[in-house]
Design a protein around this motif. Structure first.
Motif, PDB file in Angstrom:
ATOM      1  N   GLU A 173       0.682  -1.052  -0.418  1.00  0.00           N
ATOM      2  CA  GLU A 173      -0.157  -0.118   0.396  1.00  0.00           C
ATOM      3  C   GLU A 173       0.771   1.257   0.377  1.00  0.00           C
ATOM      4  O   GLU A 173       0.770   2.551   0.495  1.00  0.00           O
ATOM      5  CB  GLU A 173      -0.747   0.029   1.027  1.00  0.00           C
ATOM      6  N   SER A 195      -3.714  -3.039   5.123  1.00  0.00           N
ATOM      7  CA  SER A 195      -4.458  -3.187   4.132  1.00  0.00           C
ATOM      8  C   SER A 195      -4.934  -4.756   4.610  1.00  0.00           C
ATOM      9  O   SER A 195      -4.422  -5.283   4.109  1.00  0.00           O
ATOM     10  CB  SER A 195      -5.018  -2.286   3.649  1.00  0.00           C
ATOM     11  N   ARG A 219       0.378   0.687   9.328  1.00  0.00           N
ATOM     12  CA  ARG A 219       1.620   1.206   8.663  1.00  0.00           C
ATOM     13  C   ARG A 219       3.063   1.998   8.989  1.00  0.00           C
ATOM     14  O   ARG A 219       2.838   2.896  10.232  1.00  0.00           O
ATOM     15  CB  ARG A 219       0.898   2.435   7.658  1.00  0.00           C
ATOM     16  N   GLN A 233      -9.746   0.805   9.493  1.00  0.00           N
ATOM     17  CA  GLN A 233     -10.429   0.932   7.935  1.00  0.00           C
ATOM     18  C   GLN A 233     -11.958   0.469   8.466  1.00  0.00           C
ATOM     19  O   GLN A 233     -11.950  -0.376   8.932  1.00  0.00           O
ATOM     20  CB  GLN A 233      -9.883   0.072   6.766  1.00  0.00           C
ATOM     21  N   ASP A 235     -13.610  -1.395   5.820  1.00  0.00           N
ATOM     22  CA  ASP A 235     -12.839  -2.138   4.556  1.00  0.00           C
ATOM     23  C   ASP A 235     -13.946  -2.824   3.863  1.00  0.00           C
ATOM     24  O   ASP A 235     -14.725  -3.503   4.724  1.00  0.00           O
ATOM     25  CB  ASP A 235     -11.656  -3.437   4.868  1.00  0.00           C
ATOM     26  N   HIS A 444      -2.601   4.076  -7.226  1.00  0.00           N
ATOM     27  CA  HIS A 444      -3.380   4.037  -5.260  1.00  0.00           C
ATOM     28  C   HIS A 444      -2.453   2.372  -5.557  1.00  0.00           C
ATOM     29  O   HIS A 444      -2.344   2.329  -4.476  1.00  0.00           O
ATOM     30  CB  HIS A 444      -4.347   3.575  -6.136  1.00  0.00           C
ATOM     31  N   GLY A 482     -10.619   4.293  -3.057  1.00  0.00           N
ATOM     32  CA  GLY A 482     -10.441   2.307  -3.383  1.00  0.00           C
ATOM     33  C   GLY A 482     -10.947   2.332  -5.382  1.00  0.00           C
ATOM     34  O   GLY A 482     -10.547   3.164  -5.625  1.00  0.00           O
ATOM     35  N   SER A 483     -11.433   1.556  -5.709  1.00  0.00           N
ATOM     36  CA  SER A 483     -10.687   0.735  -6.712  1.00  0.00           C
ATOM     37  C   SER A 483     -11.419  -0.510  -7.592  1.00  0.00           C
ATOM     38  O   SER A 483     -11.730  -1.438  -7.297  1.00  0.00           O
ATOM     39  CB  SER A 483      -9.067   0.556  -7.453  1.00  0.00           C
ATOM     40  N   ARG A 485     -10.536  -3.820  -9.896  1.00  0.00           N
ATOM     41  CA  ARG A 485      -9.167  -3.989  -9.744  1.00  0.00           C
ATOM     42  C   ARG A 485      -9.341  -5.363 -10.914  1.00  0.00           C
ATOM     43  O   ARG A 485     -10.258  -5.248 -11.661  1.00  0.00           O
ATOM     44  CB  ARG A 485      -9.298  -4.962  -8.292  1.00  0.00           C
ATOM     45  N   GLY A 526     -14.018  -2.231  -4.401  1.00  0.00           N
ATOM     46  CA  GLY A 526     -13.639  -1.117  -3.461  1.00  0.00           C
ATOM     47  C   GLY A 526     -13.670  -0.462  -2.979  1.00  0.00           C
ATOM     48  O   GLY A 526     -13.451   0.057  -3.502  1.00  0.00           O
ATOM     49  N   ILE A 527     -13.211  -0.676  -1.378  1.00  0.00           N
ATOM     50  CA  ILE A 527     -13.668   1.029  -1.135  1.00  0.00           C
ATOM     51  C   ILE A 527     -12.693   0.625   0.546  1.00  0.00           C
ATOM     52  O   ILE A 527     -13.030  -0.779   1.026  1.00  0.00           O
ATOM     53  CB  ILE A 527     -14.693   1.847  -1.468  1.00  0.00           C
ATOM     54  N   ALA A 528     -11.809   1.375   1.451  1.00  0.00           N
ATOM     55  CA  ALA A 528     -11.892   1.474   2.752  1.00  0.00           C
ATOM     56  C   ALA A 528     -12.153   2.374   2.802  1.00  0.00           C
ATOM     57  O   ALA A 528     -11.390   3.961   1.845  1.00  0.00           O
ATOM     58  CB  ALA A 528     -10.448   0.821   2.633  1.00  0.00           C
TER      59      ALA A 528
HETATM   60  N1  ASP Z   1      -7.211  -1.411   0.377  1.00  0.00           N
HETATM   61  C1  ASP Z   1      -6.935   0.353  -0.146  1.00  0.00           C
HETATM   62  C2  ASP Z   1      -6.047   1.170   1.131  1.00  0.00           C
HETATM   63  O1  ASP Z   1      -5.990   0.639   2.133  1.00  0.00           O
HETATM   64  C3  ASP Z   1      -8.875   0.815  -0.085  1.00  0.00           C
HETATM   65  C4  ASP Z   1      -9.198  -0.186  -1.062  1.00  0.00           C
HETATM   66  O2  ASP Z   1      -8.710  -0.055  -3.059  1.00  0.00           O
HETATM   67  O3  ASP Z   1     -10.267  -0.822  -0.937  1.00  0.00           O
HETATM   68  O4  ASP Z   1      -6.411   2.477   0.568  1.00  0.00           O
END
Ligand code: ASP
Length: 582
Positions: A173, A195, A219, A233, A235, A444, A482-483, A485, A526-528
């Motif tokens: 990340e 993550s 992190r 998060q 998540d 990202h 997020g994105s 994938r 997805g997204i976090a």
């Molecule tokens: N894992 C990503 C982050 O921690 C978020 C994601 O792409 O869902 O920023």
């Protein structure tokens, strides 16, 4: 329970009832013959009264009770003669018949009241006492309420919460991993998750199709004012979706939280801004849109007119401060010093004050009135406004302008804490060139897919590829990202290649994921969300530490348990570790 009621609930309706309460002594006052104790628990404060005339023994006992003793009192609810209408229990008091000291207390190191005399460091060292204070306790309760609403909303939408492991292998990340040495395998290490990214993608391959988790992430980054090495998060991941499905689902979550937590009805869809537009207009990919003051590019108008400082630069841009023409010389000097700070990085500040009769500017000598009028027209400046202009390399100047814009927003009080302006930033670049390593980095992370229209650029101009990624920004704070994938093995391999991984390296680090892609990986995304940040934003404070029960300080240290700390030689030995340069 030892008590019949809490300290926050008794009112006149319970008059003459016998009750038993438990709690801590916030304060006691002896008025000669009468002693009053303010007794506190999680729910509120109730006044106890002891009367020398009616019960001298108990009165004398009460007088000896100090701050923060934890006590249990039984007595009769009475109407107060001196009411305090600021608190829900302020109309009653308890005439105590029986008093037990459950545990005495040392004198606390700071006052445990709304406002305390304890400094930050001391409060952190005794965080368990700080948490007894109303303002801090309120924040922790807000955090819980938000977590509960997140779970409620996602549950309704058929998401299920699944735990993923904490002892894992490195996740890319973009930060450093915290690592945990393995005792049984000398020289080998686990990493703590930055993550659960790869796990949630694997769960999509497993068919769980809507996953979420309130999860601790770790992190190992350099210290910064409001960064915690461990944070939480929200998540999330979904299968069989495209970008708009994700944005719709999580816009719903944001609206649910606005409503439930802040009683704010957001109607309509959140605005969407492309990354390039955000940078051009706000100088940042996390624009605070509570106020306008957009950045205007005046390179064409201001360059090549004989003003040396401008003629050699790539970019000239500015903002228009409404009604700012009255700024004094001194105030402008302060602003100049502000933009010159190393962390902002501008070399100087040019101003133009727009007045009906005369335009006054720091560059009068180099530009005619007509030329400055053109700047003003471009920047939508009117009579009484102030134009602030910076020049230099495009990226750096836009960054400095973004900071200047925020500073002006602050000075002019344009950033109301109770106004919320959410937006989606979309179309981020997929890759970022890093001069130092002479490599592309994933903007990202490497599992983000490219926008289909840009696929042809993979061979010719990878730096221009846009990612199918999105961020939720509220009031200039990046709340989540997020994105969509990559779910194709070939495409993922190509991505790793672009990022400079050899085939072997990619296999070694991410073979498990690429392998999983061979078994019917569904399209997914997805997204976090940064949960701590979101709570902080809704709570109205500036510090995420206020919303974490046991936070680390700005140097990453927990001063209460005093960690990080050294290991004994014996422990180090067991882990096959040796400390060099202690
Ligand atoms: N894992 C990503 C982050 O921690 C978020 C994601 O792409 O869902 O920023």
């Amino acid at each position: 329970m030892l008590r019949t009621h809490t300290c926050g609930e008794l009112q006149l309706s319970s008059r003459e009832k016998e009750v038993t309460l438990c709690g801590w002594v916030q304060k006691s006052r002896d008025l000669g013959g009468m002693t009053f104790i303010d007794m506190r628990d999680r729910y509120g404060i109730t006044q106890l009264v002891f009367n020398m005339e009616t019960n001298a023994g108990l009165y004398n006992k009460a007088r000896k009770i100090g701050r923060e003793f934890v006590i249990c009192a039984t007595g009769i609810v009475k109407e107060r003669s001196n009411k305090n209408l600021n608190i829900p229990t302020g109309e009653i008091e308890i005439e105590v018949k029986e008093l037990k000291v459950l545990n005495p207390s040392d004198v606390p190191p700071f006052t445990i009241e709304e406002k305390t005399d304890g400094g930050e460091e001391l409060r952190m060292k005794y965080r368990y006492l700080d948490l007894r204070r109303n303002p801090v306790k309120k924040n922790i309760i807000l955090r819980y309420e938000m977590a509960r609403e997140v779970r409620k909303y996602l549950d309704k939408k058929d998401f299920i919460e699944i735990e993923t492991p904490v002892l894992i292998k490195s996740t890319p990340e973009g930060a450093r991993d915290f690592v945990v040495p393995s005792r049984l395998k000398a020289g080998e290490f686990y990493a703590l998750p930055q993550s659960p990214q790869t796990f949630k993608q694997l769960l999509m391959i497993s068919g769980f199709d809507k996953y979420f988790q309130l999860v601790k992430c770790f992190r190992d980054e350099d210290y910064r004012a409001d960064r915690q090495p461990e944070f939480t998060q929200i998540d999330c991941e979904m299968s069989f979706v495209e970008r708009d499905d994700i944005l719709k689902t999580f816009e719903g979550l944001a609206k649910h939280l606005f409503k439930k937590i802040r009683d704010f009805d957001y109607t309509g869809a959140f605005p969407r801004l492309s990354y390039s537009e955000a940078i051009e207009k706000y100088g940042t990919d996390k624009p605070d849109t509570r106020f306008g003051m957009l950045i205007q590019d005046i390179t064409e108008l201001a360059k090549g007119k004989g003003f040396k400082l401008f003629d050699s630069v790539e970019y000239i841009g500015g903002i228009c401060v409404k009604g700012g023409a009255g700024y004094s010389r001194k105030e402008l000097d302060t602003l100049t010093a502000f933009v010159r700070k190393p962390q902002i990085g501008a070399t100087g500040l040019v101003y133009v004050k727009l007045n009906s009769d005369a335009v006054k500017s720091s560059v009068d000598k180099f530009f005619t009135r007509e030329e400055l009028d053109k700047w003003a027209a471009n920047m939508k400046g009117e009579n009484g406004d102030l134009l602030l202009v910076l020049a230099g390399e495009r990226k750096k100047t836009l960054y400095a302008l973004s900071k200047l814009r925020l500073e002006m927003g602050k000075q002019l009080d344009l950033m109301d804490k109770n106004t919320f302006t959410p937006l989606w930033v979309v179309d981020f670049p997929l890759l970022e060139w890093d001069d130092e390593s002479q490599k592309y980095h994933a903007k990202h992370h490497p599992f983000t897919s490219a926008i289909k229209d840009d696929f042809h650029l993979f061979k010719t101009d990878p730096g221009k590829i846009r990612a199918n990624a999105y961020d939720l920004v509220i009031n200039g704070v990046e709340i989540g990202g997020g994105s969509i994938r990559i779910h194709d093995k070939q495409e993922q391999a190509e991505m790793f290649r672009l990022l400079g991984f050899s085939h072997e390296e990619a296999e070694k680090q991410f073979g498990f994921l690429m392998n999983a892609f061979r078994y019917g990986a569904p399209p997914h995304g997805g997204i976090a969300f940064g949960f701590d940040r979101w709570v902080t934003l809704f709570g109205g404070s500036n510090s995420i530490r206020d919303y974490i029960a046991f936070p680390k300080n700005t140097a990453g240290r927990d001063v209460m348990i005093d960690t990080p700390s050294a290991l004994s030689d014996e422990q180090l030995g067991e882990l096959s570790l040796k400390v060099v340069n202690k």
